[in-house]
Design an enzyme around this catalytic site. Structure first.
Site, mmCIF file in Angstrom:
data_model
loop_
_atom_site.group_PDB
_atom_site.id
_atom_site.type_symbol
_atom_site.label_atom_id
_atom_site.label_comp_id
_atom_site.label_asym_id
_atom_site.label_seq_id
_atom_site.Cartn_x
_atom_site.Cartn_y
_atom_site.Cartn_z
ATOM 1 N N GLN A 126 -5.494 35.515 10.324
ATOM 2 C CA GLN A 126 -4.760 34.233 9.864
ATOM 3 C C GLN A 126 -3.342 34.708 9.260
ATOM 4 O O GLN A 126 -3.271 35.217 8.197
ATOM 5 C CB GLN A 126 -5.716 33.606 8.775
ATOM 6 C CG GLN A 126 -6.922 33.419 9.158
ATOM 7 C CD GLN A 126 -7.233 32.142 9.876
ATOM 8 O OE1 GLN A 126 -6.640 31.045 9.650
ATOM 9 N NE2 GLN A 126 -7.647 32.197 11.229
ATOM 10 N N GLY B 284 -8.122 23.346 4.063
ATOM 11 C CA GLY B 284 -8.346 24.287 4.975
ATOM 12 C C GLY B 284 -7.028 24.793 5.541
ATOM 13 O O GLY B 284 -5.810 23.975 5.130
ATOM 14 N N HIS B 285 -7.194 25.723 6.440
ATOM 15 C CA HIS B 285 -5.876 26.126 6.942
ATOM 16 C C HIS B 285 -4.987 25.532 7.798
ATOM 17 O O HIS B 285 -5.504 24.553 8.504
ATOM 18 C CB HIS B 285 -6.156 27.515 7.843
ATOM 19 C CG HIS B 285 -7.025 27.591 8.865
ATOM 20 N ND1 HIS B 285 -7.406 28.450 9.660
ATOM 21 C CD2 HIS B 285 -7.830 26.269 9.408
ATOM 22 C CE1 HIS B 285 -8.197 28.104 10.693
ATOM 23 N NE2 HIS B 285 -8.681 26.730 10.403
ATOM 24 N N ASN B 286 -3.535 25.446 7.520
ATOM 25 C CA ASN B 286 -2.767 24.538 8.242
ATOM 26 C C ASN B 286 -2.695 23.203 7.761
ATOM 27 O O ASN B 286 -1.826 22.638 8.045
ATOM 28 C CB ASN B 286 -3.008 24.469 9.705
ATOM 29 C CG ASN B 286 -2.997 26.065 10.324
ATOM 30 O OD1 ASN B 286 -2.405 27.015 9.882
ATOM 31 N ND2 ASN B 286 -3.785 26.030 11.255
#
Lengths: 358, 358, 358
Positions: free
Chosen positions: A217, A258-260
């Protein structure tokens, strides 16, 4: 008044003042409308609800539901909107304004300002190499500040916060107790409440021959100016790009991002809601409590997502949706009503269902 | 390329390399398919998305949706599947493989490996009696290690972690900041993210004459090898038996797992989902975000529980369920469609409902 | 029996005893009913499930579902209800009582009592000015105790807890690792599990010309006697009045309670449920897992709110509701059945829907 009385128990809150009505009116951007029997030159000592306010307190009316309390209050002053200007009690001073709740926030802040940072690094704190910490920053007991961390003027880092290597924090931020922040670029006037987790790995893995394998990540978390992140909320860093929380946004306790994910300006995300990876919110989006958004969708500006809503596809700007799966508010409540009608007759539910089914 | 550019901002990530294409192909278990005008002997310096990759970067295509970006990319190399092998740009090298996402994970890990533990116990850490800590273990500032704790080789315990008396932690684990773990037996290569709570009392009490009385929770938490537990997740210890998280399982942020729950191998539990006490999952079960499972039920191997699903009874192996209460995916969406149809006509909703009700 | 066997692995739990049946019967408030071949003068060494108990263990039967295990058990004694008194195995002693689960709690507590506080303030703890800490209080490593904090006799403050200025904590409380508590008045025998966040600002802000402006949150959190608050749960302090958790209430992990919420006596709030601001619960209210309550509503005494329920309006005392929006249990399941019937025929779903729609 006891020092321990509410609101503003002196054990927990600083208290400024007293202030004359003119100073309060200035803070509130309000017009002074004195009741017929209102005394002059009162010095106000604090804020209080209509029910318990005294002649030295200033109180507040925003909601018509509480109008009866206005007639009974002993408050020396009341912040209220234009609609109620004719109902100011004779003994009170009205502070009449356009945005009573905002005015109230400012008056209450005048009496009970946020405690400023107490400059200094607690001797127990562990501070890494090559940091840049402004001279008036407060760093609390047992805080751990990594290498190359940058912290701007006026910021307070509470006890037990752990700030990872390379993190940048702007000016006048409040970083709560037990916060962990890594891989993050944090703007000015940002508040992270206790236990917030910023910058850990997103939930990304590939299926390998012997089980799951983590996908690196490699992004960051970017928190723009004037953002607040609630207690025990979790914001994962991006995988290839950044996770972004837009300026002025307010994230409540126990929210997951969450990511992004990308949040625009002034979004509101209420407690226990979750935003999955790579989903994008426009500006002024509201996500009510416990709502969930799947990944890779777009929510338009000013859309409102209802409590417990399950959003599986894009939502247009300005739309109001609720339900799981999400649908327009009106449709949701129509569905509820129709189904209730279909199922009503408790004596013979199955024959009804048969008829309904044709 | 700036040191601060994405992905892999040097402030936050280590960077290895450069690597020739042959080394990348080896990591990816991929065939090299050079475009007609691809230069030889390029040394690749990093990973990047198709949109921003340069001739020294390697990029990635997995999803047909992003195929147009492949034609436009300036990436020097691209990891992709067989289906796209004819579309490798002339100036690029294709790394063609069966599992592009897995290959990508490995290539990205080659450039940005996980930082190894930095052996040594920080002088501020408090370490109990009769511990067994391998010589190369990292113990961060202010960590508290209880009596008789066992920690295997290569494990890193971050700042502020609190490890209770008697806990065993295997080799090459990563225990995040502010983790609290007690009454737990933890395998090898386990990651606990920041703020995870492992081993506290389950929610068990009896009704006594003067209120609730706690029932002693006398089990443990067993976390098998290769498990990851997300930030601020909570896993209660068992009451009479153990709470078990099977090998290879991935638990996301803010998940709750109740006492005596049993998860099989390689289960996935996404953010904010909850598994109540004594419920048992087979292997390869997926629980999507915000789903909830009541206690004392069984979920078969490879079952998939949809987001926000409310599971009140056993689910068969391989089943796909969603809704609250849970039902097969097809049934759920048919229900949604039927109800939408019934409720549609906005002009005269009640008469429609009447008709529908027979 | 290995020291590491379950329940009560000696690495994690203290163990008292052995005890004769008479002592167990006294703890359980039970009648001793000896099987025809039961030995006299056995000393019992521990508790165990029916399946694994030995002649020196005492076991437990509460649920008719597990009756077959009673016939097969080798347990030397079994706690059970009147309904099973005729089925006590010949070699065992029955402890027959009215409330077997409560009796079990007490017997298990006899063998495995809660570890008492270990008096003393760890030398690493940071303790503020003008505190009042009873002599037998335990304060763990790296705890931070603010100015003017009051802590009653027998209380244990775990490692890394942060107690804000002015907070009062009663007697025999257990404050877990990494707890942050501020602006709070905490009664006697209260347990706060690891990572609980008590007293941070509620989610309150007004819309200003340049974005949101925080409204000062000038209330407190009042936690009455005998309350337990789960791991990583969050309880915001009140804005103008207090947030109150009534005596004897049990709050599970990851629960959110908003500002000004009022819980009566002995309420149960299960994991991941959320109670919005200013909502009031009577006594003995149960909120099941993942349920959500909007703000400013009232829930009557002994009402039960089902799992994942979305409560948008007042609930009467004694009512059982579920669904989102909330409705009576019977209505909810009738709705589910009717909709399933309507949508059933998979071959021709649309024509069915047409017919159903009239």
């Amino acid at each position: 008044m006891s020092d321990h009385s509410l609101p503003g128990d002196a054990r927990f809150f600083t208290r400024m003042g007293p202030f004359p009505a003119s100073r309060l009116a200035e803070a509130a951007d309000a017009e002074i409308v004195a009741g017929s029997a209102a005394p002059v030159d009162v010095l106000f000592r604090g804020v209080a609800p209509l029910q318990s306010a005294t002649a030295q307190d200033i109180s507040f009316l925003d909601n018509r539901r509480y109008l009866p309390l206005l007639g009974e209050t002993r408050a020396g002053a009341v912040v209220l909107g234009q609609a109620f200007r004719d109902q100011i009690p004779p003994h009170a001073i009205g502070l009449v304004c356009k945005s009573p709740y905002l005015a109230w926030a400012r008056v209450a802040s005048l009496f009970h300002p946020v405690t400023p940072a107490r400059p200094g690094i607690h001797p127990s704190a562990v501070v890494g190499a090559d940091v840049s910490i402004a001279p008036d920053v407060e760093v609390g007991p047992f805080a751990v500040i990594g290498d190359r961390v940058v912290i701007g003027a006026g910021t307070a880092i509470s006890a037990h916060a752990v700030i990872g290597d390379g993190v940048r924090i702007g000016e006048r931020c409040r970083i709560g107790a037990h916060v962990a922040a890594s891989h993050a670029l944090i703007g000015h006037r940002v508040t992270l409440y206790s236990g917030a987790r910023i910058g850990q790995d997103g939930f990304g893995f590939a299926v390998g021959p012997a089980g799951f394998e983590s996908v690196p990540q490699l992004g960051r978390v970017v928190i723009e100016d004037d953002v607040e992140i609630g207690a025990n909320a979790t914001i994962d860093r991006g995988s290839m790009r950044d996770t972004v929380i837009g300026a002025g946004s307010r994230i409540d306790n126990l929210v997951q991002i969450g990511h992004n994910a990308q949040l625009g300006r002034c979004c509101i995300v209420v407690s226990q809601a979750g935003i999955s990876g790579s989903t994008e919110l426009g500006d002024y989006v509201t996500i009510a409590a416990q709502a969930g958004l799947i990944g890779h969708i777009k929510i338009g500006d000013k859309a409102r997502i209802g409590a417990q809503c399950g959003v599986m596809s894009d939502v247009e700007a300005g739309a109001d949706v609720i339900g799981s799966p999400a649908m327009p508010f009106r449709e949701f409540f129509r569905n509820v009503a129709v189904l209730r009608k279909l199922a009503r007759r408790p004596d013979k539910p199955s024959s009804e269902a048969d008829k309904a089914a044709g």
